[in-house]
Design an enzyme around this catalytic site. Structure first.
Site, PDB file in Angstrom:
ATOM      1  N   LYS A  68       1.392  -1.363  -0.159  1.00 53.70           N
ATOM      2  CA  LYS A  68      -0.376   0.230  -0.142  1.00 53.70           C
ATOM      3  C   LYS A  68       0.697   1.609   0.121  1.00 53.70           C
ATOM      4  O   LYS A  68       1.817   1.222   0.918  1.00 53.70           O
ATOM      5  CB  LYS A  68      -0.922  -0.458   1.453  1.00 53.70           C
ATOM      6  CG  LYS A  68      -1.876   1.267   1.373  1.00 53.70           C
ATOM      7  CD  LYS A  68      -3.050   0.785   1.541  1.00 53.70           C
ATOM      8  CE  LYS A  68      -4.234   2.109   1.261  1.00 53.70           C
ATOM      9  NZ  LYS A  68      -3.781   3.185   0.411  1.00 53.70           N
ATOM     10  N   LYS A  92       5.589   2.260   8.689  1.00 56.35           N
ATOM     11  CA  LYS A  92       4.714   2.769   8.511  1.00 56.35           C
ATOM     12  C   LYS A  92       2.868   1.873   9.131  1.00 56.35           C
ATOM     13  O   LYS A  92       2.242   2.193  10.244  1.00 56.35           O
ATOM     14  CB  LYS A  92       4.520   3.890   7.810  1.00 56.35           C
ATOM     15  CG  LYS A  92       3.033   5.408   8.468  1.00 56.35           C
ATOM     16  CD  LYS A  92       2.730   6.085   6.966  1.00 56.35           C
ATOM     17  CE  LYS A  92       3.936   6.443   6.382  1.00 56.35           C
ATOM     18  NZ  LYS A  92       4.167   7.403   5.555  1.00 56.35           N
ATOM     19  N   LYS A 104       5.219   2.272  -2.782  1.00 52.29           N
ATOM     20  CA  LYS A 104       5.305   3.631  -3.499  1.00 52.29           C
ATOM     21  C   LYS A 104       5.239   4.052  -4.718  1.00 52.29           C
ATOM     22  O   LYS A 104       5.704   2.988  -5.756  1.00 52.29           O
ATOM     23  CB  LYS A 104       6.213   4.159  -3.063  1.00 52.29           C
ATOM     24  CG  LYS A 104       6.176   5.707  -2.577  1.00 52.29           C
ATOM     25  CD  LYS A 104       5.682   5.825  -1.970  1.00 52.29           C
ATOM     26  CE  LYS A 104       4.794   6.982  -1.727  1.00 52.29           C
ATOM     27  NZ  LYS A 104       4.009   7.845  -0.166  1.00 52.29           N
ATOM     28  N   THR A 188      -4.643  13.485   7.063  1.00 53.20           N
ATOM     29  CA  THR A 188      -3.114  12.743   7.125  1.00 53.20           C
ATOM     30  C   THR A 188      -2.898  14.299   7.988  1.00 53.20           C
ATOM     31  O   THR A 188      -1.735  14.146   8.438  1.00 53.20           O
ATOM     32  CB  THR A 188      -2.308  13.015   5.682  1.00 53.20           C
ATOM     33  OG1 THR A 188      -2.190  12.486   4.182  1.00 53.20           O
ATOM     34  CG2 THR A 188      -0.607  13.262   5.711  1.00 53.20           C
ATOM     35  N   ASN A 219      -2.579  19.381   0.759  1.00 51.62           N
ATOM     36  CA  ASN A 219      -2.892  18.169   1.733  1.00 51.62           C
ATOM     37  C   ASN A 219      -2.920  18.533   2.723  1.00 51.62           C
ATOM     38  O   ASN A 219      -3.297  18.496   4.179  1.00 51.62           O
ATOM     39  CB  ASN A 219      -3.100  17.263   0.723  1.00 51.62           C
ATOM     40  CG  ASN A 219      -3.870  16.203   1.678  1.00 51.62           C
ATOM     41  OD1 ASN A 219      -3.742  15.661   2.745  1.00 51.62           O
ATOM     42  ND2 ASN A 219      -5.680  15.864   0.905  1.00 51.62           N
ATOM     43  N   SER A 356      -6.863   5.766   4.291  1.00 50.19           N
ATOM     44  CA  SER A 356      -7.208   4.965   2.779  1.00 50.19           C
ATOM     45  C   SER A 356      -7.272   3.034   3.405  1.00 50.19           C
ATOM     46  O   SER A 356      -8.439   2.720   2.889  1.00 50.19           O
ATOM     47  CB  SER A 356      -6.312   4.662   2.068  1.00 50.19           C
ATOM     48  OG  SER A 356      -5.431   5.738   1.856  1.00 50.19           O
TER      49      SER A 356
HETATM   50  P1  NAD Z   1       1.044  18.500  -1.438  1.00 45.21           P
HETATM   51  O1  NAD Z   1       1.021  18.318  -3.032  1.00 45.21           O
HETATM   52  O2  NAD Z   1      -1.073  18.275  -2.082  1.00 45.21           O
HETATM   53  O3  NAD Z   1       1.224  19.465  -0.890  1.00 45.21           O
HETATM   54  C1  NAD Z   1       2.765  19.584  -1.482  1.00 45.21           C
HETATM   55  C2  NAD Z   1       3.029  21.065  -0.621  1.00 45.21           C
HETATM   56  O4  NAD Z   1       4.124  21.218  -1.072  1.00 45.21           O
HETATM   57  C3  NAD Z   1       2.411  22.151  -1.782  1.00 45.21           C
HETATM   58  O5  NAD Z   1       1.837  22.904  -1.181  1.00 45.21           O
HETATM   59  C4  NAD Z   1       4.084  22.696  -2.707  1.00 45.21           C
HETATM   60  O6  NAD Z   1       4.292  23.659  -2.946  1.00 45.21           O
HETATM   61  C5  NAD Z   1       4.318  22.563  -1.221  1.00 45.21           C
HETATM   62  N1  NAD Z   1       5.768  21.783  -1.878  1.00 45.21           N
HETATM   63  C6  NAD Z   1       6.461  21.656  -3.175  1.00 45.21           C
HETATM   64  N2  NAD Z   1       8.114  21.573  -3.600  1.00 45.21           N
HETATM   65  C7  NAD Z   1       8.237  22.568  -2.404  1.00 45.21           C
HETATM   66  C8  NAD Z   1       9.273  22.960  -2.135  1.00 45.21           C
HETATM   67  N3  NAD Z   1      10.853  22.377  -2.117  1.00 45.21           N
HETATM   68  N4  NAD Z   1       9.748  23.631  -0.685  1.00 45.21           N
HETATM   69  C9  NAD Z   1       8.383  23.887  -0.328  1.00 45.21           C
HETATM   70  N5  NAD Z   1       7.133  23.386  -0.320  1.00 45.21           N
HETATM   71  C10 NAD Z   1       7.163  22.906  -1.405  1.00 45.21           C
HETATM   72  O7  NAD Z   1       1.443  17.139  -0.946  1.00 45.21           O
HETATM   73  P2  NAD Z   1       0.681  16.280   0.228  1.00 45.21           P
HETATM   74  O8  NAD Z   1      -0.110  15.477   0.125  1.00 45.21           O
HETATM   75  O9  NAD Z   1       0.598  17.280   1.007  1.00 45.21           O
HETATM   76  O10 NAD Z   1       2.587  15.765   0.214  1.00 45.21           O
HETATM   77  C11 NAD Z   1       3.233  16.827   0.757  1.00 45.21           C
HETATM   78  C12 NAD Z   1       3.938  15.328   1.346  1.00 45.21           C
HETATM   79  O11 NAD Z   1       3.521  14.275   2.942  1.00 45.21           O
HETATM   80  C13 NAD Z   1       4.808  14.597   0.985  1.00 45.21           C
HETATM   81  O12 NAD Z   1       5.993  14.725   1.270  1.00 45.21           O
HETATM   82  C14 NAD Z   1       4.356  13.497   1.450  1.00 45.21           C
HETATM   83  O13 NAD Z   1       4.887  12.211   0.742  1.00 45.21           O
HETATM   84  C15 NAD Z   1       3.828  13.557   2.595  1.00 45.21           C
HETATM   85  N6  NAD Z   1       2.107  12.805   3.201  1.00 45.21           N
HETATM   86  C16 NAD Z   1       0.980  12.782   2.408  1.00 45.21           C
HETATM   87  C17 NAD Z   1       0.419  12.176   2.775  1.00 45.21           C
HETATM   88  C18 NAD Z   1      -1.323  11.765   2.008  1.00 45.21           C
HETATM   89  O14 NAD Z   1      -1.752  11.633   1.724  1.00 45.21           O
HETATM   90  N7  NAD Z   1      -1.073  13.413   1.533  1.00 45.21           N
HETATM   91  C19 NAD Z   1      -0.088  10.826   3.355  1.00 45.21           C
HETATM   92  C20 NAD Z   1       1.460  10.504   3.998  1.00 45.21           C
HETATM   93  C21 NAD Z   1       3.001  11.600   3.907  1.00 45.21           C
END
Ligand code: NAD
Length: 427
Positions: A68, A92, A104, A188, A219, A356
């Site tokens: 997953k 995790k 992934k 998250t 997100n 999820s």
């Molecule tokens: P997203 O695409 O919704 O948002 C990413 C954010 O990071 C955006 O605001 C973008 O502008 C910003 N960003 C991108 N590059 C950047 C940089 N160099 N410096 C600063 N900001 C930057 O993504 P998300 O889903 O919020 O994921 C963010 C992190 O959380 C990732 O590491 C992801 O693996 C982790 N994560 C997400 C989820 C999920 O359910 N969405 C779950 C577990 C972990």
């Protein structure tokens, strides 16, 4: 960073594994990704040309269940990064006790350069390439950086078209109208918020006295900032990929979100109904945000942002890793020596995979839950995991990260021992 990310993740497993008091078979099994598929994805662009993108999917480990993990669209996506992220998913899922292994996926693409129709064609091309590799009982993708519910809906549709079945459980994070779960959108951020509430109660914090800086306003970052702000925490800095804003008076998170929706930029706005005005602030870089003297730093963007280069400048008292892998393994000991409490990614962002899992369970049963039901079940799982890890950390005098990995490895140890370890067969 990306080239070293997998090696870094493996080194961390070896280091913590040596203290976890588990069979060597556990550590060995975590060294070897089960299978990674790399595929070339031809996509018809809006101008009529065909472009080829590279897509990856890693099924890292399926000891505890089907693999997953999310799918990321980013120019830096590569095989090592996908495998490191899949390893972290393996840890995790075990920590929060889900019947899943880790996986992934990703596509090397700057999604901001593509039109909506090109993104749809790219997403469908990814599923055509991966259709025999993913599945509701083998490997279940979800959203990650620059992917969202709409993309998950396209991917489910493509999978169902290829397989000629209804299979909503093939992917999670779908729109509610297509079988998604209530509460997946903010899961998250909510999971990270629930961890912070546990720290708050352990340390008797008064939220309004606590300052918070959030790197990444997507997100994960937006929802954790919103929930903390609603509780009275002072959100003094926010950034996205273009840079950030700082004010010691704090920001109204909803106003900044509204501005970001309208202009795609972080702007220091305060909005009352439909009237918004600019508030006093400093413009800061992402690097400056990470070095702010705040109570809680929340990296919520990408991996590898706290490294040997800046670790000595980090002043935050607590770091909550909403992003996967924001602190590189080689600085773990420096962070610990500085007395910074880290809620590690494998716990802090586990709310996403937990809801999820709820979505997948609901899809399999064809029976859907209310939002309070989702929130209550999520809170129970996150609080139990936090407390188990906190107690290992206190009793065995290790960091929260080490405690989290130990908890996961001890769960793998039980499953591997049930099949028989080297020790069993050699006696
Ligand atoms: P997203 O695409 O919704 O948002 C990413 C954010 O990071 C955006 O605001 C973008 O502008 C910003 N960003 C991108 N590059 C950047 C940089 N160099 N410096 C600063 N900001 C930057 O993504 P998300 O889903 O919020 O994921 C963010 C992190 O959380 C990732 O590491 C992801 O693996 C982790 N994560 C997400 C989820 C999920 O359910 N969405 C779950 C577990 C972990």
């Amino acid at each position: 960073m990306s080239d070293h990310i997998f090696k870094d993740a493996i080194e961390r497993v070896k280091r913590i594994g040596s203290q976890a008091n588990v069979s060597l078979d556990v550590i060995d099994s975590l060294m070897h990704p089960h299978a990674t598929l790399t595929a070339s994805l031809p996509v018809r662009m809006d101008d009529g040309s065909t472009q080829y993108f590279t897509g990856y999917r890693c099924r890292y480990n399926n000891l505890l269940g089907p693999s997953k993990g999310g799918i990321r669209y980013h120019p830096d996506v590569n095989r090592q990064e996908v495998e490191a992220l899949a390893l972290w998913m393996t840890i995790k899922c075990a920590i929060v006790g889900l019947p899943y292994g880790g996986g992934k996926g990703g596509i090397t693409v700057d999604a901001k350069q593509l039109s909506a129709m090109e993104i749809e064609r790219l997403s469908r091309a990814y599923v055509r390439a991966m259709a025999d590799f993913i599945g509701p009982d083998t490997d279940i993708p979800a959203p990650d950086v620059y992917t969202n519910a709409r993309i998950m809906g396209w991917m489910m549709d493509e999978y169902e078209t290829i397989k000629r079945v209804k299979a909503p459980g093939v992917i999670t994070g779908k729109p509610i109208s297509l079988g998604g779960s209530l509460g997946r959108d903010d899961a998250t951020g909510r999971g990270a918020y629930l961890c912070i509430k546990q720290l708050e109660s352990i340390n008797n914090w008064i939220p309004k006295d606590k300052t918070v800086a959030v790197q990444g306003f997507g997100n994960g970052g937006y929802h954790v900032a919103r929930l903390l702000h609603d509780d009275g925490y002072n959100i003094v800095a926010i950034s996205d990929s273009q840079g950030g804003i700082y004010s010691n008076k704090g920001f109204d998170v909803e106003s900044i979100y509204k501005g970001k929706q309208e202009t795609n930029r972080i702007t220091a706005l305060y909005c009352k109904h439909s009237v918004c005005e600019l508030v006093a602030h400093d413009v800061i870089t992402n690097e400056q945000l990470l070095e702010l003297d705040v109570d809680i730093l929340i990296p919520a963007a990408l991996d590898g942002v706290i490294t040997p280069k800046n670790v000595n400048n980090i002043q935050a008292k607590n770091i909550v890793e909403v992003a996967n892998g924001p602190i590189v393994g080689e600085v773990d000991h420096i962070i610990q020596k500085k007395g910074i409490t880290v809620i590690p990614d494998v716990l802090a962002n586990a709310g996403g995979v937990t809801v999820s899992y709820f979505e997948w369970v609901q899809n399999k049963n064809g029976y859907y839950w209310s939002l309070p039901e989702v929130h209550n079940k999520l809170a129970t799982i996150m609080e139990d995991a936090f407390n188990e890890i906190w107690h290992i950390s206190i009793n065995e005098k290790v960091s929260m990260r080490d405690a989290a990995y130990m908890l996961a490895m001890r769960r793998f140890d039980k499953a591997i021992s049930a099949h028989g370890t080297q020790q069993y067969f050699s006696n």
